[in-house]
Design an enzyme around this catalytic site. Structure first.
Site, PDB file in Angstrom:
ATOM      1  N   HIS A 223       0.775  -1.263  -0.032  1.00 20.47           N
ATOM      2  CA  HIS A 223       0.122  -0.019  -0.042  1.00 20.47           C
ATOM      3  C   HIS A 223       0.875   1.259   0.078  1.00 20.47           C
ATOM      4  O   HIS A 223       1.432   1.382   1.057  1.00 20.47           O
ATOM      5  CB  HIS A 223      -1.028  -0.027   1.356  1.00 20.47           C
ATOM      6  CG  HIS A 223      -1.942  -1.042   1.330  1.00 20.47           C
ATOM      7  ND1 HIS A 223      -2.993  -1.326   1.083  1.00 20.47           N
ATOM      8  CD2 HIS A 223      -1.484  -2.266   2.041  1.00 20.47           C
ATOM      9  CE1 HIS A 223      -3.639  -2.378   1.371  1.00 20.47           C
ATOM     10  NE2 HIS A 223      -2.706  -3.087   2.054  1.00 20.47           N
ATOM     11  N   PHE A 224       0.625   1.904  -1.060  1.00 19.83           N
ATOM     12  CA  PHE A 224       1.778   3.047  -1.039  1.00 19.83           C
ATOM     13  C   PHE A 224       1.102   4.349  -1.101  1.00 19.83           C
ATOM     14  O   PHE A 224       1.753   5.543  -1.394  1.00 19.83           O
ATOM     15  CB  PHE A 224       2.602   3.012  -2.390  1.00 19.83           C
ATOM     16  CG  PHE A 224       3.689   2.014  -2.584  1.00 19.83           C
ATOM     17  CD1 PHE A 224       4.117   1.516  -1.130  1.00 19.83           C
ATOM     18  CD2 PHE A 224       4.552   1.735  -3.598  1.00 19.83           C
ATOM     19  CE1 PHE A 224       5.164   0.429  -1.257  1.00 19.83           C
ATOM     20  CE2 PHE A 224       5.568   0.908  -3.623  1.00 19.83           C
ATOM     21  CZ  PHE A 224       5.926   0.234  -2.381  1.00 19.83           C
ATOM     22  N   ARG A 225      -0.089   4.585  -0.683  1.00 20.17           N
ATOM     23  CA  ARG A 225      -0.829   5.510  -0.429  1.00 20.17           C
ATOM     24  C   ARG A 225      -0.961   6.790  -1.259  1.00 20.17           C
ATOM     25  O   ARG A 225      -1.669   7.736  -0.891  1.00 20.17           O
ATOM     26  CB  ARG A 225      -0.334   6.144   1.057  1.00 20.17           C
ATOM     27  CG  ARG A 225      -0.046   5.138   1.820  1.00 20.17           C
ATOM     28  CD  ARG A 225      -1.184   4.249   2.458  1.00 20.17           C
ATOM     29  NE  ARG A 225      -1.143   3.685   3.566  1.00 20.17           N
ATOM     30  CZ  ARG A 225      -1.701   2.578   4.097  1.00 20.17           C
ATOM     31  NH1 ARG A 225      -3.046   2.405   3.464  1.00 20.17           N
ATOM     32  NH2 ARG A 225      -1.498   2.042   5.186  1.00 20.17           N
TER      33      ARG A 225
ATOM     34  N   ASN B  51      -6.565   0.783  -2.170  1.00 18.63           N
ATOM     35  CA  ASN B  51      -7.385   1.575  -1.258  1.00 18.63           C
ATOM     36  C   ASN B  51      -6.677   2.973  -0.843  1.00 18.63           C
ATOM     37  O   ASN B  51      -6.394   3.402   0.138  1.00 18.63           O
ATOM     38  CB  ASN B  51      -7.471   0.983   0.067  1.00 18.63           C
ATOM     39  CG  ASN B  51      -6.269   0.515   0.713  1.00 18.63           C
ATOM     40  OD1 ASN B  51      -5.295   0.186   0.100  1.00 18.63           O
ATOM     41  ND2 ASN B  51      -6.216   0.164   1.962  1.00 18.63           N
TER      42      ASN B  51
ATOM     43  N   HIS C 273      -9.048  -9.873   0.364  1.00 15.15           N
ATOM     44  CA  HIS C 273      -9.048  -9.711   1.990  1.00 15.15           C
ATOM     45  C   HIS C 273     -10.166 -10.315   2.375  1.00 15.15           C
ATOM     46  O   HIS C 273     -11.347  -9.819   2.381  1.00 15.15           O
ATOM     47  CB  HIS C 273      -8.844  -8.127   2.328  1.00 15.15           C
ATOM     48  CG  HIS C 273      -8.674  -8.116   3.808  1.00 15.15           C
ATOM     49  ND1 HIS C 273      -7.624  -7.197   4.161  1.00 15.15           N
ATOM     50  CD2 HIS C 273      -9.535  -8.439   4.665  1.00 15.15           C
ATOM     51  CE1 HIS C 273      -7.873  -7.034   5.537  1.00 15.15           C
ATOM     52  NE2 HIS C 273      -8.965  -7.765   5.997  1.00 15.15           N
TER      53      HIS C 273
ATOM     54  N   HIS D  14      -2.806 -12.525   2.829  1.00 14.19           N
ATOM     55  CA  HIS D  14      -2.318 -12.455   4.069  1.00 14.19           C
ATOM     56  C   HIS D  14      -2.980 -13.295   5.067  1.00 14.19           C
ATOM     57  O   HIS D  14      -3.853 -13.165   6.105  1.00 14.19           O
ATOM     58  CB  HIS D  14      -2.725 -11.274   4.642  1.00 14.19           C
ATOM     59  CG  HIS D  14      -3.458 -10.203   4.479  1.00 14.19           C
ATOM     60  ND1 HIS D  14      -4.775 -10.902   4.410  1.00 14.19           N
ATOM     61  CD2 HIS D  14      -3.669  -9.111   4.186  1.00 14.19           C
ATOM     62  CE1 HIS D  14      -5.743  -9.761   3.988  1.00 14.19           C
ATOM     63  NE2 HIS D  14      -4.637  -8.616   3.728  1.00 14.19           N
TER      64      HIS D  14
ATOM     65  N   ASP E  70       2.351  -6.754   2.401  1.00 11.93           N
ATOM     66  CA  ASP E  70       1.427  -6.082   2.947  1.00 11.93           C
ATOM     67  C   ASP E  70       1.900  -4.638   3.779  1.00 11.93           C
ATOM     68  O   ASP E  70       1.250  -4.260   4.603  1.00 11.93           O
ATOM     69  CB  ASP E  70       0.541  -6.773   3.957  1.00 11.93           C
ATOM     70  CG  ASP E  70      -0.930  -6.143   4.280  1.00 11.93           C
ATOM     71  OD1 ASP E  70      -1.223  -5.289   3.436  1.00 11.93           O
ATOM     72  OD2 ASP E  70      -1.796  -6.513   4.944  1.00 11.93           O
TER      73      ASP E  70
ATOM     74  N   HIS F 194       1.548   3.617   8.395  1.00 13.84           N
ATOM     75  CA  HIS F 194       1.032   4.743   8.982  1.00 13.84           C
ATOM     76  C   HIS F 194       1.921   5.646   9.848  1.00 13.84           C
ATOM     77  O   HIS F 194       2.908   5.062  10.328  1.00 13.84           O
ATOM     78  CB  HIS F 194      -0.249   4.123  10.014  1.00 13.84           C
ATOM     79  CG  HIS F 194      -1.334   3.451   9.111  1.00 13.84           C
ATOM     80  ND1 HIS F 194      -2.180   4.215   8.624  1.00 13.84           N
ATOM     81  CD2 HIS F 194      -1.355   2.092   9.186  1.00 13.84           C
ATOM     82  CE1 HIS F 194      -3.064   3.268   7.935  1.00 13.84           C
ATOM     83  NE2 HIS F 194      -2.695   2.089   8.471  1.00 13.84           N
TER      84      HIS F 194
HETATM   85  O1  DOR Z   1      -3.830  -3.791   8.352  1.00 16.28           O
HETATM   86  C1  DOR Z   1      -4.063  -3.618   7.303  1.00 16.28           C
HETATM   87  N1  DOR Z   1      -3.951  -2.025   6.760  1.00 16.28           N
HETATM   88  N2  DOR Z   1      -4.621  -4.322   6.719  1.00 16.28           N
HETATM   89  C2  DOR Z   1      -5.115  -4.147   5.283  1.00 16.28           C
HETATM   90  O2  DOR Z   1      -5.848  -4.916   4.775  1.00 16.28           O
HETATM   91  C3  DOR Z   1      -5.142  -2.543   4.781  1.00 16.28           C
HETATM   92  C4  DOR Z   1      -4.050  -1.962   5.482  1.00 16.28           C
HETATM   93  C5  DOR Z   1      -3.859  -0.544   5.222  1.00 16.28           C
HETATM   94  O3  DOR Z   1      -4.258  -0.085   3.960  1.00 16.28           O
HETATM   95  O4  DOR Z   1      -3.642   0.412   6.033  1.00 16.28           O
END
Ligand code: DOR
Length: 451
Positions: A64-66, A96, A181, A234, A304, A308
């Protein structure tokens, strides 16, 4: 006349489909053109890999590179820098973001953003929603599309497809493997009161093994009905493994380094830093996951990587977000497991290169073989290092492994014959390109040139 290459990687211990052995690799136009004794051949550039181990480029099929939308915690450039510093040559990035990657424009926008900024190669997962099911068969064939991702349980962001009728419709549209997921949304909602304020150790109590099992069971049933291949992301429970083993014709499975390395005792020291969906659970689940690595039920490893910031993670549980960094530590953590005898180097390559190549139908990546992209992860199996927050290139700037001693470290990252990282330094301009797939998009120009 000796054959002339652009690059020869000399004398490395190469791990590929032939096993493990010392040999040379000759590269021209970014492609592996020769494997064997190239002592009589010249090259513009040479890498002396004596004493080093040469793996097929590591493919991380879940990050996830945001970007767009949450660039304060990561962007495509910083995430990709973390990847190549960790020896990863290609990443598949998750939908996402804000906006979500749920239409063709959003996917094209990510490719535009990635081009000239990401040092590793990339593909982007396309998010399924209850509304876009009619677009999915086309979406999975778009340039740069890794395929379709479906969240059946909610996690970070608001992508969710939980009603069986909608799940079935997603599975009935298209033919590539759908990544899922798998946590049962209804059960998660019913059990929310089990979260204990200020105690992240209650996270796996809330999101319990039954939630994962129920969802994976329903998913497999629906995938059977739709005759559609699925990839369950996962895996975190012992409970799901027999189910997955019984449906290998349909279902492939991913394990993560954190579920294989950390366990519920670590909530005491890590608190919300360990908070992840699906959760890190008690040691019995970790043991079962290692057995599934041995028995072959697990097909690939994904980090994964879900960054944050420390400020966000400092919120009182359950107000804290789920996720931890991982793309830069996947290789060192797993090499350390190889060194302690938990898996062989060949099995690691099977999980990080041959596996992704096979189950996602990646064109020209994931093997050290003639005609493949010269993507190589060169590692020093003997190097002792300490993983430290200060070396983490993610904008989040932390890792759950801070202070951990490991043996085995990525020394160099070679992508399409270009040296992109060497001894913890990133080299050259970012030249990452979209990954191609045998069932999805293949670049017609490269195909015409026989590349
Ligand atoms: O813990 C998680 N964080 N699981 C996920 O499936 C999404 C991810 C996130 O995008 O922060």
């Amino acid at each position: 006349m000796p054959t002339v290459f652009d690059l020869i990687v000399r004398n490395g211990t190469v791990v590929n489909q032939n096993g493990i052995g010392i040999t040379d690799i000759g590269v021209r136009n970014g492609t592996i053109m020769a494997i064997g004794d190239l002592g009589m051949s010249d090259a513009e550039k040479t890498i002396d890999a004596t004493g080093l181990t040469v793996l097929p480029g590591v493919i991380d099929s879940q990050v996830h590179f945001r970007e767009p939308g949450m660039e304060h915690k990561e962007d495509l450039a910083s995430g990709a820098r973390a990847a190549v510093l960790g020896g990863v040559t290609s990443v598949f990035e998750m939908p996402n973001t804000r906006p979500t990657t749920t239409d063709a424009d959003a996917l094209a926008d990510k490719i535009t953003r990635a081009t000239g900024r990401m040092p590793c190669d990339f593909a982007f997962w396309f998010g399924a929603t209850a509304e876009n099911t009619g677009d999915l068969a086309d979406a999975e064939r778009l340039p740069g599309s890794a395929g379709i991702k479906m969240f059946m349980g909610s996690s970070t962001g608001d992508l969710l497809v939980d009603e069986s009728e909608h799940v079935l419709r997603v599975l009935q549209n298209g033919r590539r493997r759908v990544a899922v997921h798998s946590e049962d949304e209804t059960r998660l909602n019913e059990r929310k009161d089990l979260r204990v304020e200020g105690d992240a150790a209650s996270h796996p109590v809330w999101r319990d093994p039954r939630a994962a099992y129920l969802c994976t069971e329903r998913l497999i049933r629906l995938a059977r009905e739709a005759e559609r291949r699925i990839h369950v992301l996962h895996i975190s429970t012992a409970d799901e493994l027999p189910l997955l083993a019984a449906h290998k014709d349909l279902a492939t499975a991913e394990a993560t380094p954190h579920h294989l390395t950390l366990d519920s005792r670590d909530y005491t020291t890590l608190g919300t830093l360990l908070q992840m969906n699906p959760p890190v659970r008690d040691i019995s689940h970790q043991k079962a996951l290692w057995e599934a690595i041995q028995s072959g039920v697990i097909d690939v490893l994904g980090s994964d990587h879900a960054p944050h910031t420390l400020e966000e993670k400092a919120a009182i549980y359950p107000g804290s977000p789920s996720g931890m960094t991982g793309v830069q530590t996947l290789v060192p953590i797993m090499l350390d497991h190889v060194n302690t005898g938990r898996l062989t180097l060949e099995r690691l390559v099977d999980l990080t290169s041959h596996g992704p190549n096979r189950i996602f139908g990646i064109a020209r990546k994931g093997r050290i073989a003639l005609g493949y992209d010269a993507d190589l992860t060169i590692v020093d199996m003997k190097e002792n290092r300490v993983i430290e927050n200060g070396a983490i290139a993610s904008k989040a700037g932390w890792t759950p492994y801070d202070g951990k001693h490991v043996t085995g470290w990525p020394k160099g990252t070679i992508i399409r014959g270009m040296r992109v990282m060497w001894e913890d330094e990133i080299i050259g301009e970012p030249r990452g390109a979209p990954v191609r797939f045998t069932e999805g998009w293949t670049d017609p120009i490269s195909a015409r040139n026989g590349l």
